[in-house]
Scaffold this motif. Structure first.
Motif, PDB file in Angstrom:
ATOM      1  N   LEU A  50      47.711  49.737  30.844  1.00  0.00           N
ATOM      2  CA  LEU A  50      47.611  49.942  32.293  1.00  0.00           C
ATOM      3  C   LEU A  50      46.450  50.881  32.609  1.00  0.00           C
ATOM      4  CD1 LEU A  50      49.080  49.657  35.198  1.00  0.00           C
ATOM      5  CD2 LEU A  50      49.747  51.993  34.689  1.00  0.00           C
ATOM      6  N   GLY A  51      46.319  51.967  31.849  1.00  0.00           N
ATOM      7  CA  GLY A  51      45.211  52.892  32.058  1.00  0.00           C
ATOM      8  C   GLY A  51      43.865  52.191  31.940  1.00  0.00           C
ATOM      9  N   ARG A  52      43.733  51.312  30.958  1.00  0.00           N
ATOM     10  CA  ARG A  52      42.495  50.546  30.795  1.00  0.00           C
ATOM     11  C   ARG A  52      42.309  49.563  31.948  1.00  0.00           C
ATOM     12  NH1 ARG A  52      44.008  51.089  25.274  1.00  0.00           N
ATOM     13  NH2 ARG A  52      45.256  49.190  25.352  1.00  0.00           N
ATOM     14  N   ASP A  53      43.407  48.926  32.381  1.00  0.00           N
ATOM     15  CA  ASP A  53      43.315  47.971  33.492  1.00  0.00           C
ATOM     16  C   ASP A  53      42.888  48.662  34.784  1.00  0.00           C
ATOM     17  OD1 ASP A  53      44.131  45.994  31.753  1.00  0.00           O
ATOM     18  OD2 ASP A  53      46.196  45.910  32.516  1.00  0.00           O
ATOM     19  N   VAL A  54      43.443  49.855  35.045  1.00  0.00           N
ATOM     20  CA  VAL A  54      43.070  50.607  36.248  1.00  0.00           C
ATOM     21  C   VAL A  54      41.604  51.025  36.149  1.00  0.00           C
ATOM     22  CG1 VAL A  54      43.472  52.741  37.548  1.00  0.00           C
ATOM     23  CG2 VAL A  54      45.417  51.385  36.752  1.00  0.00           C
ATOM     24  N   ARG A  55      41.205  51.478  34.982  1.00  0.00           N
ATOM     25  CA  ARG A  55      39.812  51.892  34.764  1.00  0.00           C
ATOM     26  C   ARG A  55      38.846  50.736  35.023  1.00  0.00           C
ATOM     27  NH1 ARG A  55      38.559  52.505  28.742  1.00  0.00           N
ATOM     28  NH2 ARG A  55      38.506  50.256  29.021  1.00  0.00           N
ATOM     29  N   ASP A  56      39.201  49.540  34.573  1.00  0.00           N
ATOM     30  CA  ASP A  56      38.294  48.396  34.638  1.00  0.00           C
ATOM     31  C   ASP A  56      38.423  47.564  35.910  1.00  0.00           C
ATOM     32  OD1 ASP A  56      37.459  49.193  32.126  1.00  0.00           O
ATOM     33  OD2 ASP A  56      38.734  47.758  31.073  1.00  0.00           O
ATOM     34  N   ALA A  57      39.412  47.827  36.741  1.00  0.00           N
ATOM     35  CA  ALA A  57      39.623  47.032  37.956  1.00  0.00           C
ATOM     36  C   ALA A  57      38.479  47.247  38.947  1.00  0.00           C
ATOM     37  CB  ALA A  57      40.944  47.416  38.611  1.00  0.00           C
ATOM     38  N   ALA A  58      38.216  46.224  39.720  1.00  0.00           N
ATOM     39  CA  ALA A  58      37.189  46.332  40.763  1.00  0.00           C
ATOM     40  C   ALA A  58      37.650  47.320  41.828  1.00  0.00           C
ATOM     41  CB  ALA A  58      36.957  44.959  41.397  1.00  0.00           C
ATOM     42  N   LEU A  59      36.689  47.964  42.482  1.00  0.00           N
ATOM     43  CA  LEU A  59      37.040  48.876  43.568  1.00  0.00           C
ATOM     44  C   LEU A  59      37.854  48.125  44.615  1.00  0.00           C
ATOM     45  CD1 LEU A  59      33.779  50.930  44.164  1.00  0.00           C
ATOM     46  CD2 LEU A  59      35.840  51.639  42.978  1.00  0.00           C
ATOM     47  N   GLY A  60      38.949  48.733  45.050  1.00  0.00           N
ATOM     48  CA  GLY A  60      39.802  48.137  46.074  1.00  0.00           C
ATOM     49  C   GLY A  60      40.877  47.221  45.531  1.00  0.00           C
ATOM     50  N   GLU A  61      40.813  46.866  44.261  1.00  0.00           N
ATOM     51  CA  GLU A  61      41.826  46.000  43.651  1.00  0.00           C
ATOM     52  C   GLU A  61      43.022  46.842  43.223  1.00  0.00           C
ATOM     53  OE1 GLU A  61      42.367  43.311  39.629  1.00  0.00           O
ATOM     54  OE2 GLU A  61      40.369  43.713  40.365  1.00  0.00           O
ATOM     55  N   THR A  62      44.228  46.365  43.498  1.00  0.00           N
ATOM     56  CA  THR A  62      45.436  47.091  43.129  1.00  0.00           C
ATOM     57  C   THR A  62      45.977  46.568  41.808  1.00  0.00           C
ATOM     58  OG1 THR A  62      46.015  47.487  45.438  1.00  0.00           O
ATOM     59  CG2 THR A  62      47.791  47.688  43.833  1.00  0.00           C
ATOM     60  N   VAL A  63      46.273  47.487  40.909  1.00  0.00           N
ATOM     61  CA  VAL A  63      46.904  47.165  39.627  1.00  0.00           C
ATOM     62  C   VAL A  63      48.308  47.753  39.685  1.00  0.00           C
ATOM     63  CG1 VAL A  63      46.815  47.514  37.133  1.00  0.00           C
ATOM     64  CG2 VAL A  63      44.692  47.233  38.421  1.00  0.00           C
ATOM     65  N   THR A  64      49.315  46.936  39.378  1.00  0.00           N
ATOM     66  CA  THR A  64      50.708  47.375  39.474  1.00  0.00           C
ATOM     67  C   THR A  64      51.330  47.487  38.092  1.00  0.00           C
ATOM     68  OG1 THR A  64      50.912  46.273  41.603  1.00  0.00           O
ATOM     69  CG2 THR A  64      52.958  46.840  40.490  1.00  0.00           C
ATOM     70  N   HIS A  65      52.031  48.593  37.870  1.00  0.00           N
ATOM     71  CA  HIS A  65      52.786  48.778  36.637  1.00  0.00           C
ATOM     72  C   HIS A  65      54.088  48.005  36.803  1.00  0.00           C
ATOM     73  CE1 HIS A  65      55.457  51.169  33.865  1.00  0.00           C
ATOM     74  NE2 HIS A  65      54.449  50.848  33.078  1.00  0.00           N
ATOM     75  N   ALA A  66      54.296  46.981  35.987  1.00  0.00           N
ATOM     76  CA  ALA A  66      55.406  46.041  36.173  1.00  0.00           C
ATOM     77  C   ALA A  66      56.780  46.715  36.134  1.00  0.00           C
ATOM     78  CB  ALA A  66      55.333  44.941  35.116  1.00  0.00           C
ATOM     79  N   ASP A  67      57.005  47.637  35.213  1.00  0.00           N
ATOM     80  CA  ASP A  67      58.333  48.231  35.065  1.00  0.00           C
ATOM     81  C   ASP A  67      58.682  49.189  36.195  1.00  0.00           C
ATOM     82  OD1 ASP A  67      58.640  46.796  32.737  1.00  0.00           O
ATOM     83  OD2 ASP A  67      57.997  48.451  31.450  1.00  0.00           O
TER      84      ASP A  67
END
Length: 77
Positions: A50-67
């Motif tokens: 998740l930390g890597r996904d948040v780091r690599d996500a485009a600006l303004g894109e939301t990454v959600t932790h599933a649990d």
């Protein structure tokens, strides 16, 4: 370019992970993990991804932790 991390709690309320600008995308990913740790969410290896996904996500894109259903969105400061 400085960044900020906007966090959406499972109940829908939002807050910034820190009042100070985050200097780089690596700090944004670490800040997301810190939010989960402060909320006492066990994240294990999936959290590290998740930390890597948040780091690599485009600006303004939301990454959600599933649990935990915490959402993380990176914006320019």
């Amino acid at each position: 370019m400085p960044y900020r991390l906007v966090v959406t709690r499972p109940n829908g309320s939002q807050f910034q992970s820190t009042t100070e600008p985050l200097p780089d995308r690596e700090a944004v990913g670490m800040s997301a993990l810190r939010v989960l740790a402060d909320a006492r969410v066990a994240f294990g290896k999936g959290g590290l991804q998740l930390g890597r996904d948040v780091r690599d996500a485009a600006l303004g894109e939301t990454v959600t932790h599933a649990d935990s259903r915490f959402g993380f969105r990176t914006e320019g400061f």
